[in-house]
Scaffold this active site. Sequence first.
Site, PDB file in Angstrom:
ATOM      1  N   ARG A  11      35.677  33.881  29.640  1.00  8.61           N
ATOM      2  CA  ARG A  11      36.104  35.264  29.441  1.00  8.61           C
ATOM      3  C   ARG A  11      36.616  35.500  28.031  1.00  8.61           C
ATOM      4  O   ARG A  11      37.016  36.615  27.699  1.00  8.61           O
ATOM      5  CB  ARG A  11      37.223  35.567  30.415  1.00  8.61           C
ATOM      6  CG  ARG A  11      36.821  36.551  31.529  1.00  8.61           C
ATOM      7  CD  ARG A  11      38.006  36.677  32.416  1.00  8.61           C
ATOM      8  NE  ARG A  11      38.068  37.809  33.256  1.00  8.61           N
ATOM      9  CZ  ARG A  11      37.862  37.768  34.570  1.00  8.61           C
ATOM     10  NH1 ARG A  11      37.460  36.664  35.155  1.00  8.61           N
ATOM     11  NH2 ARG A  11      38.047  38.838  35.299  1.00  8.61           N
TER      12      ARG A  11
ATOM     13  N   ARG B 147      42.147  45.940  32.831  1.00  8.97           N
ATOM     14  CA  ARG B 147      41.188  44.831  32.942  1.00  8.97           C
ATOM     15  C   ARG B 147      39.908  45.147  32.161  1.00  8.97           C
ATOM     16  O   ARG B 147      39.331  44.267  31.511  1.00  8.97           O
ATOM     17  CB  ARG B 147      40.863  44.556  34.414  1.00  8.97           C
ATOM     18  CG  ARG B 147      42.038  43.938  35.155  1.00  8.97           C
ATOM     19  CD  ARG B 147      41.868  44.004  36.663  1.00  8.97           C
ATOM     20  NE  ARG B 147      40.767  43.200  37.152  1.00  8.97           N
ATOM     21  CZ  ARG B 147      40.193  43.376  38.357  1.00  8.97           C
ATOM     22  NH1 ARG B 147      40.617  44.340  39.166  1.00  8.97           N
ATOM     23  NH2 ARG B 147      39.220  42.592  38.735  1.00  8.97           N
TER      24      ARG B 147
ATOM     25  N   ARG C 142      43.583  44.209  46.489  1.00  7.36           N
ATOM     26  CA  ARG C 142      44.210  43.366  45.465  1.00  7.36           C
ATOM     27  C   ARG C 142      45.106  44.212  44.576  1.00  7.36           C
ATOM     28  O   ARG C 142      44.750  45.333  44.229  1.00  7.36           O
ATOM     29  CB  ARG C 142      43.119  42.690  44.627  1.00  7.36           C
ATOM     30  CG  ARG C 142      42.621  41.419  45.257  1.00  7.36           C
ATOM     31  CD  ARG C 142      41.408  40.885  44.570  1.00  7.36           C
ATOM     32  NE  ARG C 142      41.454  40.936  43.112  1.00  7.36           N
ATOM     33  CZ  ARG C 142      40.499  40.463  42.328  1.00  7.36           C
ATOM     34  NH1 ARG C 142      39.440  39.892  42.860  1.00  7.36           N
ATOM     35  NH2 ARG C 142      40.586  40.542  41.030  1.00  7.36           N
TER      36      ARG C 142
ATOM     37  N   ARG D 253      37.575  48.680  46.934  1.00  9.73           N
ATOM     38  CA  ARG D 253      37.305  47.296  47.345  1.00  9.73           C
ATOM     39  C   ARG D 253      38.438  46.761  48.228  1.00  9.73           C
ATOM     40  O   ARG D 253      39.601  47.015  47.984  1.00  9.73           O
ATOM     41  CB  ARG D 253      37.177  46.453  46.073  1.00  9.73           C
ATOM     42  CG  ARG D 253      36.751  45.052  46.325  1.00  9.73           C
ATOM     43  CD  ARG D 253      36.209  44.449  45.074  1.00  9.73           C
ATOM     44  NE  ARG D 253      37.248  43.975  44.174  1.00  9.73           N
ATOM     45  CZ  ARG D 253      37.019  43.143  43.170  1.00  9.73           C
ATOM     46  NH1 ARG D 253      35.787  42.712  42.933  1.00  9.73           N
ATOM     47  NH2 ARG D 253      37.986  42.750  42.383  1.00  9.73           N
TER      48      ARG D 253
ATOM     49  N   LYS E 271      29.970  40.264  40.361  1.00 10.82           N
ATOM     50  CA  LYS E 271      29.789  38.818  40.134  1.00 10.82           C
ATOM     51  C   LYS E 271      30.091  38.007  41.401  1.00 10.82           C
ATOM     52  O   LYS E 271      29.380  37.056  41.708  1.00 10.82           O
ATOM     53  CB  LYS E 271      30.681  38.322  38.984  1.00 10.82           C
ATOM     54  CG  LYS E 271      30.400  39.008  37.647  1.00 10.82           C
ATOM     55  CD  LYS E 271      31.171  38.376  36.505  1.00 10.82           C
ATOM     56  CE  LYS E 271      32.677  38.447  36.623  1.00 10.82           C
ATOM     57  NZ  LYS E 271      33.242  39.827  36.601  1.00 10.82           N
TER      58      LYS E 271
END
Length: 230
Positions: free
Chosen positions: A92, A174, A163, A130, A16
């Site tokens: 969400r 998540r 992160r 990431r 996203k």
Amino acid sequence: MPPIALILFGSPGSGKGTQSRLVGERCLPGPHISTGDMLRAHIEAGDTIGAEIQGLMKSGRLVPDELVNRLVEKRLSQPDARGGVILDGYPRTVAQAAEVRRMLGLGGMLPVVVHLVVDYDRIVARLSGRRQCPVCGTLYSLSTNPPKVPGVCDLDGATLVTREDDQEEVIRERLGEYDRQTRPILDYFSRDGIEVVEVNGADADPASISQRICAALENAHSQQGPGGCL
Ligand code: AMP
């Protein structure tokens, strides 16, 4: 022609953030509103909101609806949001979805929902590889989009970070939150007559995927009447 609010929907790691940037450059000028980035900015600022949400975010849980709704409403009321926006990571929950309908209705904006579909094994691989620039927020992928110099942001030379919520255990949490709280929004939208455009987020390079999203936006706009132009 009403301004478009692109709701980029998809699980964590479905692309996203990357697609928000590419679609913004290609066909939908207007602010990229990422609730995750807004919330992280509060944590970095060390303010009271940051203190309230830090634990939840670290463990991969969602933060309370009222807080996120308030932040988004404030952001949408700023003048640069009037011509169109890209919503990334919001709504969400079903409660947030109802709220965004209300806010966009007040602003006379046309919601276009694009669901980026990517399977979970690929997501876990993507997220654990990431890295992010702590200064400008640019995302890198060690496998598909590495920085030119390992560990260093191409744009400003800052040292890249992982992160905290990109650790595998937290990624699973998540994804659990996504299944429990976020995925049901798709049923809510379809009951409400809002079309959700499904876009495969894994079978092509990011630029080609952004082209598909722009085509969906153009289509939504042209269905609104003649002369539509993004
Ligand atoms: P993201 O950067 O979109 O993956 O979001 C990172 C984290 O921020 C999530 O795991 C949640 O803890 C929190 N978050 C972001 N957006 C929302 C939202 N719309 N509602 C609740 N929590 C959110």
